[in-house]
Each structure stands twice: as structure tokens, then as C-alpha cells.
Design a protein around this motif. Structure first.
Motif, mmCIF file in Angstrom:
data_model
loop_
_atom_site.group_PDB
_atom_site.id
_atom_site.type_symbol
_atom_site.label_atom_id
_atom_site.label_comp_id
_atom_site.label_asym_id
_atom_site.label_seq_id
_atom_site.Cartn_x
_atom_site.Cartn_y
_atom_site.Cartn_z
ATOM 1 N N LYS A 101 3.173 -0.121 -16.997
ATOM 2 C CA LYS A 101 3.898 -0.539 -15.791
ATOM 3 C C LYS A 101 5.191 0.261 -15.622
ATOM 4 C CE LYS A 101 2.055 -5.242 -15.613
ATOM 5 N NZ LYS A 101 2.347 -6.693 -15.543
ATOM 6 N N LEU A 102 5.869 0.516 -16.732
ATOM 7 C CA LEU A 102 7.108 1.298 -16.668
ATOM 8 C C LEU A 102 6.838 2.723 -16.182
ATOM 9 C CD1 LEU A 102 8.744 0.082 -19.997
ATOM 10 C CD2 LEU A 102 9.690 -0.272 -17.711
ATOM 11 N N ARG A 103 5.762 3.321 -16.665
ATOM 12 C CA ARG A 103 5.428 4.687 -16.248
ATOM 13 C C ARG A 103 5.058 4.741 -14.773
ATOM 14 N NH1 ARG A 103 2.170 6.386 -21.726
ATOM 15 N NH2 ARG A 103 3.909 7.464 -22.774
ATOM 16 N N SER A 104 4.290 3.762 -14.316
ATOM 17 C CA SER A 104 3.911 3.720 -12.900
ATOM 18 C C SER A 104 5.146 3.559 -12.020
ATOM 19 C CB SER A 104 2.935 2.575 -12.644
ATOM 20 O OG SER A 104 1.730 2.771 -13.341
ATOM 21 N N TRP A 105 6.059 2.735 -12.473
ATOM 22 C CA TRP A 105 7.319 2.518 -11.742
ATOM 23 C C TRP A 105 8.127 3.819 -11.669
ATOM 24 C CZ3 TRP A 105 12.216 -0.059 -14.000
ATOM 25 C CH2 TRP A 105 13.076 -0.499 -12.981
ATOM 26 N N ALA A 106 8.263 4.500 -12.796
ATOM 27 C CA ALA A 106 8.997 5.766 -12.830
ATOM 28 C C ALA A 106 8.312 6.821 -11.969
ATOM 29 C CB ALA A 106 9.135 6.254 -14.275
ATOM 30 N N ASP A 107 6.997 6.869 -12.010
ATOM 31 C CA ASP A 107 6.255 7.853 -11.220
ATOM 32 C C ASP A 107 6.424 7.605 -9.728
ATOM 33 O OD1 ASP A 107 5.355 9.050 -13.517
ATOM 34 O OD2 ASP A 107 3.388 8.079 -13.507
ATOM 35 N N TYR A 108 6.501 6.346 -9.331
ATOM 36 C CA TYR A 108 6.649 6.015 -7.913
ATOM 37 C C TYR A 108 7.904 6.662 -7.333
ATOM 38 C CZ TYR A 108 7.321 3.229 -3.688
ATOM 39 O OH TYR A 108 7.522 2.838 -2.378
ATOM 40 N N TYR A 109 8.964 6.711 -8.141
ATOM 41 C CA TYR A 109 10.233 7.291 -7.678
ATOM 42 C C TYR A 109 10.398 8.751 -8.097
ATOM 43 C CZ TYR A 109 11.642 2.522 -6.540
ATOM 44 O OH TYR A 109 11.718 1.262 -5.998
ATOM 45 N N ILE A 137 3.586 -15.617 -1.310
ATOM 46 C CA ILE A 137 3.528 -15.514 -2.770
ATOM 47 C C ILE A 137 2.734 -16.704 -3.293
ATOM 48 C CG2 ILE A 137 4.882 -15.522 -4.903
ATOM 49 C CD1 ILE A 137 7.205 -14.339 -3.304
ATOM 50 N N PRO A 138 1.697 -16.484 -4.093
ATOM 51 C CA PRO A 138 0.897 -17.616 -4.581
ATOM 52 C C PRO A 138 1.744 -18.604 -5.365
ATOM 53 C CG PRO A 138 -0.205 -15.514 -5.028
ATOM 54 C CD PRO A 138 1.183 -15.185 -4.566
ATOM 55 N N PHE A 139 1.388 -19.871 -5.285
ATOM 56 C CA PHE A 139 2.087 -20.882 -6.069
ATOM 57 C C PHE A 139 2.055 -20.509 -7.549
ATOM 58 C CE2 PHE A 139 0.478 -23.599 -2.471
ATOM 59 C CZ PHE A 139 1.723 -23.803 -1.891
ATOM 60 N N GLY A 140 3.194 -20.704 -8.215
ATOM 61 C CA GLY A 140 3.282 -20.407 -9.632
ATOM 62 C C GLY A 140 3.808 -19.022 -9.947
ATOM 63 N N TYR A 141 3.974 -18.193 -8.909
ATOM 64 C CA TYR A 141 4.409 -16.816 -9.145
ATOM 65 C C TYR A 141 5.826 -16.537 -8.634
ATOM 66 C CZ TYR A 141 -0.245 -15.491 -10.687
ATOM 67 O OH TYR A 141 -1.420 -15.396 -11.400
ATOM 68 N N ALA A 142 6.501 -17.556 -8.147
ATOM 69 C CA ALA A 142 7.868 -17.343 -7.661
ATOM 70 C C ALA A 142 8.768 -16.808 -8.763
ATOM 71 C CB ALA A 142 8.441 -18.643 -7.099
ATOM 72 N N GLN A 143 8.548 -17.288 -10.005
ATOM 73 C CA GLN A 143 9.365 -16.869 -11.143
ATOM 74 C C GLN A 143 8.682 -15.783 -11.961
ATOM 75 O OE1 GLN A 143 12.380 -17.580 -11.628
ATOM 76 N NE2 GLN A 143 12.834 -19.531 -10.649
ATOM 77 N N GLN A 144 7.760 -15.049 -11.333
ATOM 78 C CA GLN A 144 7.065 -13.961 -12.027
ATOM 79 C C GLN A 144 7.209 -12.659 -11.248
ATOM 80 O OE1 GLN A 144 5.365 -14.184 -14.970
ATOM 81 N NE2 GLN A 144 5.769 -16.356 -15.228
ATOM 82 N N PRO A 145 8.438 -12.213 -10.965
ATOM 83 C CA PRO A 145 8.594 -10.977 -10.181
ATOM 84 C C PRO A 145 8.134 -9.757 -10.967
ATOM 85 C CG PRO A 145 10.703 -11.675 -11.070
ATOM 86 C CD PRO A 145 9.734 -12.781 -11.370
ATOM 87 N N GLY A 146 7.685 -8.747 -10.243
ATOM 88 C CA GLY A 146 7.306 -7.484 -10.856
ATOM 89 C C GLY A 146 8.439 -6.476 -10.758
ATOM 90 N N LEU A 147 8.203 -5.280 -11.244
ATOM 91 C CA LEU A 147 9.244 -4.252 -11.264
ATOM 92 C C LEU A 147 9.706 -3.864 -9.857
ATOM 93 C CD1 LEU A 147 7.832 -2.002 -14.131
ATOM 94 C CD2 LEU A 147 10.001 -3.256 -14.170
ATOM 95 N N MET A 148 8.808 -3.959 -8.880
ATOM 96 C CA MET A 148 9.156 -3.572 -7.512
ATOM 97 C C MET A 148 9.711 -4.740 -6.698
ATOM 98 S SD MET A 148 8.591 -0.324 -7.196
ATOM 99 C CE MET A 148 8.525 -0.076 -5.422
ATOM 100 N N ASP A 149 9.823 -5.911 -7.309
ATOM 101 C CA ASP A 149 10.349 -7.083 -6.602
ATOM 102 C C ASP A 149 11.861 -7.164 -6.789
ATOM 103 O OD1 ASP A 149 7.834 -7.953 -5.683
ATOM 104 O OD2 ASP A 149 7.419 -8.912 -7.606
ATOM 105 N N TYR A 150 12.577 -6.412 -5.961
ATOM 106 C CA TYR A 150 14.027 -6.357 -6.088
ATOM 107 C C TYR A 150 14.675 -7.574 -5.435
ATOM 108 C CZ TYR A 150 13.203 -1.484 -7.359
ATOM 109 O OH TYR A 150 12.763 -0.348 -7.984
#
Length: 331
Positions: free
Chosen positions: A59-67, A305-318
Motif C-alpha cells: 500500500k505504501l508503494r502504491s501511494w508513493a507511485d501515485y504521486y 462509506i459502508p457502515f463500520g468503515y468510518a474509522q478505517q480510512p486509507g492512505l488517500m483518505d485525507y
């Protein structure tokens, strides 16, 4: 440290958190001793989410590659003012600045100054060059840019002190849920997580429900009972009792399951121990009203956002929808 080294040490950090070693357990216990709102269960929930959603190498590599990150960045010094409402709430800002190649000086909240210091200490043990990238200080001076998170009141001070520099200044936000009345028992259980995790103190906690007319609250009240153990927490119980007393004295209609109080109220923010709700005639009208609302961090529901995922942000969820990495790369 080059980009590859930074990616690898963060991945190692995720493995360290997941290992739940005795050393990490001691740090978590110290964090709870300092701030009673940080229970071991909620610290584990927050740090496991960080390890799983932020610190996996793929996930970190994909995030870095995106930018298109590389090692050509000219390091600036970023001052970060972190909140302390839930465990490691400022970790994503720390992570983004570290990955970008910039240096950072962090001003931690007195409510949450154990966990991140411990994690950075471990990173420094693994690679001493970490110390060149991350520092902690109670005063943020001579920085090139700032990222500050706080209340609406503190934001005015941030704007006064940091406004002449490139900056991201965040104010109070909260989250809401849009229900249809057709939710399953499992979905309501997941919604209970969105409401109750961290005692409802996070900006991604649901503090307001939008429900259709004639909504049956009984299944939801039953789902919320999974957090009845929070009544054993003296601070939460004190807040619940206080709010309930106010509603009783003011003859306000309320519903409760001896775990949380539900009250019809137009306000998005609800006190600890209380959940607000409003009725709607058109779900589309509610969606349009909430779109780009400056006080809404997230909207949960079957169409969002599906129920249960409010507190599960991803790397792109700023936070606040402001792309911190793009901000850093523009400096």
C-alpha cells in the motif's frame, strides 16, 4: 534516507505494531495511564487500523507511485500541531510528511504524547537517520510550512500565527449516517462501531443520524448495546448521567438503552453519551445538504462509506478532503 529506506522502515513499524510485543504493550499501558479515554481496547483498534491500512509495504508503494515520489525533493521543515482526541490521531500527517522526504517538528497534544514518541524511538533504533527527519518540540518556530489540527477556537490562533506561511489548518468536524430503515442486523452492528468507538470522540465518529419518517429505533438501540461495557468507564458514565439529567429536567423526549441516549436534534455535534437524529423526507435532499458541508468529515450509509468503515480510512483518505501530499509536494 532515500525513499526506499523510508518505505521499508514504515513497513517494519507496521510489523512491530502487529507483533504486540511486551515493549509495545508497556507503551500502550503508559498511554492509558496518561489519558483514561485511551483504553487498551481502543488503542489496539486504532493502532491495528494504522498497521493494516497505512503501513503495509504494498500500500505504501502504491501511494508513493501515485504521486511519482522520488529522492529529488528539497527538504523543507514542516511544523505539525497534532490533536489528542483519539489514539495516534495525527499519525497520517506524520506519515505523509515522512514519506514525502520533508522534515517535521511535531507538537503533540498532552493527551497523546506517548505512542508516537515511542514509535519514532523504535524507528530511530532501526535507522538513526530517522532523527534527522522527525523531532518533537513544544514550540514550532522557523518552519517552512505548517499543518495544524484543533478546535474552531484554536484554529483562529493557528491562522494568526501560521497564516503567513503555507499551511493547512483544520477545525472541528464530525461524521453522520444516512439510514434507509432497511439495514440488516449486521449493518446496524457495524454502525454501532462508527458511533461508539473511542467513546465517540473522533471526527470520524458518527454523532448524527438521518432517518426516514416512522423509523423503528429498537433494532438500532439493541445493536448499540454491544458497547454497554462502556458504562464501567467512569468518565463516559459521568457524561451519560449528566446529559440524561439535563434531558429529564428539561422534559426532552429521549430514548436510551442504558448505554447511549438518542435525542432528536438538528445539531451535527452531539455530547459524549448522546446521539442526535433527524427525520428526512428525501434521502437525496439530505445527501445534497451534506455534500461539501464544512463540518462533515464522513457520511456513512449504504450509498456512501459502508457502515463500520468510518474509522478505517486509507492512505488517500485525507482529513477534511485536503490532499496533504499534494500540498507538501507543492512547497
Amino acid at each position: 534516507m532515500n525513499l526506499q529506506q523510508r518505505l521499508e522502515i514504515l513497513s517494519q513499524l507496521g510489523e512491530y505494531i502487529s507483533s504486540n510485543s511486551p515493549e509495545w504493550q508497556v507503551a500502550c499501558q503508559r498511554a492509558e495511564q496518561q489519558n483514561n479515554w485511551f483504553t487498551q481496547a481502543f488503542i489496539k483498534n486504532a493502532t491495528d487500523s494504522i498497521a493494516d491500512n497505512f503501513l503495509l509495504l504494498t500500500k505504501l508503494r502504491s501511494w508513493a507511485d501515485y504521486y511519482h515520489l522520488n529522492d529529488s525533493v528539497i527538504p523543507k521543515t514542516i511544523g505539525i500541531v497534532m490533536a489528542g482526541n483519539i489514539p495516534l490521531v495525527g499519525f497520517h500527517d506524520f506519515l505523509t510528511v515522512f514519506i514525502s522526504g520533508h522534515k517535521q517538528v511535531c507538537k503533540l497534544s498532552s493527551k497523546d504524547d506517548v505512542l508516537l514518541k515511542h514509535l519514532v524511538q523504535k524507528m530511530t533504533e532501526w535507522n538513526p537517520e530517522t532523527a534527522q527527519y522527525v523531532q518533537f518540540n513544544s514550540m514550532l518556530k522557523n518552519c517552512d510550512a505548517y499543518i495544524a489540527t484543533g478546535s474552531d477556537n484554536s484554529a483562529r490562533y493557528f491562522e494568526y500565527y501560521f497564516g503567513r506561511y503555507p499551511s493547512i489548518i483544520r477545525k472541528n468536524r464530525t461524521s453522520v449516517a444516512l439510514l434507509t430503515g432497511n439495514e440488516t442486523e449486521e449493518q446496524l452492528s457495524l454502525l454501532a462501531d462508527d458511533v461508539m468507538l473511542y467513546f465517540g470522540l473522533g471526527c470520524r465518529n458518527v454523532t448524527k443520524l438521518y432517518v426516514p419518517a416512522n423509523y423503528d429505533f429498537v433494532p438500532l438501540l439493541n445493536a448499540l448495546k454491544k458497547y454497554k461495557w462502556m458504562f464501567d468507564h467512569h468518565k463516559y458514565r459521568s457524561n451519560y448521567d449528566y446529559q440524561l439529567a439535563i434531558y429529564l429536567m428539561n422534559n426532552v423526549y429521549y430514548m436510551t438503552n442504558d448505554c447511549i441516549v438518542l435525542v432528536e436534534n438538528e445539531q451535527l455535534f452531539s455530547p459524549i453519551g448522546t446521539l442526535h437524529y433527524s427525520y428526512y423526507n428525501s434521502a437525496n435532499e439530505v445527501t445534497d445538504e451534506l455534500k461539501n458541508h464544512e463540518q462533515v468529515q464522513a457520511v456513512t450509509g449504504t450509498a456512501t462509506i459502508p457502515f463500520g468503515y468510518a474509522q478505517q480510512p486509507g492512505l488517500m483518505d485525507y482529513a477534511d478532503g485536503v490532499d496533504v501530499m499534494a500540498f507538501l509536494l507543492s512547497l
